[in-house]
Write an enzyme that holds these catalytic residues in place. Structure first.
Site, PDB file in Angstrom:
ATOM      1  N   ASP A  63       0.849  -1.195   0.000  1.00  0.00           N
ATOM      2  CA  ASP A  63       0.000   0.000   0.000  1.00  0.00           C
ATOM      3  C   ASP A  63       0.886   1.247   0.000  1.00  0.00           C
ATOM      4  O   ASP A  63       2.091   1.158   0.204  1.00  0.00           O
ATOM      5  CB  ASP A  63      -0.970  -0.003   1.196  1.00  0.00           C
ATOM      6  CG  ASP A  63      -0.305  -0.458   2.469  1.00  0.00           C
ATOM      7  OD1 ASP A  63       0.920  -0.249   2.614  1.00  0.00           O
ATOM      8  OD2 ASP A  63      -0.996  -1.008   3.341  1.00  0.00           O
ATOM      9  N   ASP A  65       1.265   4.800   1.737  1.00  0.00           N
ATOM     10  CA  ASP A  65       0.829   5.707   2.799  1.00  0.00           C
ATOM     11  C   ASP A  65       1.459   7.087   2.608  1.00  0.00           C
ATOM     12  O   ASP A  65       2.565   7.211   2.089  1.00  0.00           O
ATOM     13  CB  ASP A  65       1.233   5.141   4.169  1.00  0.00           C
ATOM     14  CG  ASP A  65       0.529   3.825   4.454  1.00  0.00           C
ATOM     15  OD1 ASP A  65      -0.672   3.721   4.142  1.00  0.00           O
ATOM     16  OD2 ASP A  65       1.181   2.896   4.954  1.00  0.00           O
ATOM     17  N   ASP A 139       8.045   2.566  13.998  1.00  0.00           N
ATOM     18  CA  ASP A 139       8.638   1.455  14.756  1.00  0.00           C
ATOM     19  C   ASP A 139      10.095   1.174  14.396  1.00  0.00           C
ATOM     20  O   ASP A 139      10.987   1.367  15.213  1.00  0.00           O
ATOM     21  CB  ASP A 139       7.751   0.201  14.662  1.00  0.00           C
ATOM     22  CG  ASP A 139       7.251  -0.110  13.263  1.00  0.00           C
ATOM     23  OD1 ASP A 139       7.681   0.565  12.306  1.00  0.00           O
ATOM     24  OD2 ASP A 139       6.428  -1.036  13.116  1.00  0.00           O
TER      25      ASP A 139
END
Ligand code: ATP
Ligand code: MG
Length: 436
Positions: A63, A65, A139
């Site tokens: 995807d 983002d 992260d």
């Protein structure tokens, strides 16, 4: 918005995307246009995270983002096909039919976000921050690259390129603190190591031992989502190995993990092999573009637990049918402590398991055989039988029998069969008995 002075002090390396084989053309055209439109309205916006990482590694991005300094309401004002979701931290979803491109406003780092006023109220403004805040909230370093479509540059605040080069999954900040903040990051570390064929950096890995227990507190719905990402991404077999390597499989499936330690070593080995083969099978199907369902995988992962439960209950009840259904319930109930498996999938798992018993019995009558062959879950149950066989169960005769049977056209239910003629009804006249 938070003060720039409060943001982390990071230096940005601006790298020419072309030097890394990255240009605007490699990104989803719709995502690039969204970024351009936000830019034209006077804001900064970047493609971010997984898509840049995957392109750098030669993988197809899943995807695209976008991160921006425009507030969600400002993004919504620019696109007619935009919906805002979330309460505390709002996200803009831009819809293209069934596809969604997510636009997130730069997030503040947690200490700033949780700053409160004199009454202890969280200040609304503090949800949002600068790009530097956004970088340190992510992260792993490999997930923290930004791409600027205006200049074709990659923005690297954390020497990410060194980690990509060294194939290293490294936590941003203190690993123990970041795992404690969100224990799902441990599962993500194992998943990215598998997906990207990387190793987890020593400190990022070592902290898992201290934090592993935290996964128990994660809501079961979130763990189910994570299990889907782990096992249905086309690299499930590698994720399984990675979870085992970091002793994390047990956090998702504690009962199956204890069967892997069963005192009967043959059974322990069989259980692991069964799970591995089911995952390899699903990876293969995904690679071939064939349909897959996580119900099949969950049926395999929980099967060794189900078999033991069934044996125990059968000895107690002396009624195989009751023992079978009770065992299904027991296993589902135990699994639900960690993963919330949707009801529809639980139903499919039950069918796959209970049909296994019918393979044995149905061989005795043509009617039963045909009824099993035309069962909507027959194919999944048959594939499951093959997996059990592959893992070492002595099912040669049964597998040969059901494989041959499917080649027997006379027995296979035909799908274009004409409907049976309806019973003739008497028109008018006297009522027949039982008609009233
Ligand atoms: P993929 O889509 O291949 O699974 P991804 O990196 O795009 O990988 P997503 O779950 O789509 O992963 O998340 C998008 C980005 O959001 C990540 O790249 C990461 O920067 C950030 N992110 C996601 N989950 C977390 C988390 N639990 N903690 C911190 N940052 C996160
Ligand atoms: Mg993603």
């Amino acid at each position: 918005m938070s003060q720039a002075a409060n943001s982390p002090n990071l230096t940005c390396r601006r790298l020419d995307g072309k030097d890394y084989g990255i240009t605007n053309n490699q990104f989803d055209r719709r995502a690039v246009n969204i970024v351009k439109q936000i830019n034209q309205a006077g804001f900064d916006a970047y493609l971010v995270g997984g898509c840049i990482r995957d392109l750098l590694l030669g993988l197809p991005p899943k995807d695209f983002d976008i991160a921006t300094n425009a507030r969600p309401e400002e993004v919504a004002g620019l696109f007619r096909n935009c919906r805002l979701i979330g309460r505390r931290f709002r996200l803009a979803h831009i819809h293209f039919g069934r596809d969604i491109i997510e636009v997130a406003t730069f997030r503040a780092s947690p200490d700033q976000e949780q700053r409160t006023d004199a009454h202890g109220h969280v200040l609304e403004d503090n949800h949002y921050g600068h790009i530097e805040d956004d970088v340190v909230r992510r992260d792993f370093t490999v997930n923290a690259l930004y791409y600027d479509v205006r200049s074709g540059e990659i923005l690297d605040y954390l020497n990410v390129m060194d980690d990509i080069e060294a194939k290293r999954i490294a936590m941003i900040g203190d690993p123990e603190a970041r795992y404690t903040e969100d224990p799902v990051r441990m599962l993500r570390a194992a998943r990215f190591a598998a997906k990207l064929n990387m190793t987890i950096e020593p400190k990022t890995q070592a902290a898992i031992a201290q934090c592993r227990d935290g996964i128990k507190a994660v809501p079961a719905a979130r763990l189910f989502d994570e299990a889907q990402k782990l096992f249905m991404g086309g690299y499930g077999e590698r994720c399984f190995a990675s979870l085992q390597e970091h002793d994390l499989f047990t956090a998702l499936f504690p009962d199956t993990a204890s069967v892997f330690e069963h005192q009967q070593e043959d059974y322990a080995r069989y259980a692991q092999e069964l799970v591995r083969i089911a995952l390899a099978n699903t990876d293969q199907r995904i690679a071939e573009g064939r349909p897959v369902t996580i119900a099949f995988l969950l049926a395999a992962i929980l099967w060794p637990v189900y078999q033991l439960a069934y044996q125990g209950l059968f000895e107690e009840r002396d009624n195989w049918h009751a023992a079978m259904h009770e065992a299904v319930d027991v296993v589902h109930l135990a699994a639900a402590e960690r993963l919330s498996i949707p009801v529809r999938l639980r139903g499919m798992i039950r069918e796959i398991w209970t049909l296994q018993a019918r393979f044995d019995l149905a061989g005795r009558s043509t009617r039963k055989m045909q009824s099993l062959l035309s069962h909507p879950r027959f194919r999944a149950a048959y594939d499951f039988l093959l997996i059990r066989h592959g893992a070492g169960e002595p099912l040669d005769a049964l597998v040969d029998w059901w494989t041959a049977l499917q080649q027997d056209n006379d027995l296979m239910p035909s799908h274009d069969e004409k409907p049976r003629p309806k019973k003739r009804r008497s028109r008018g006249g006297r009522k027949r008995r039982g008609d009233r």
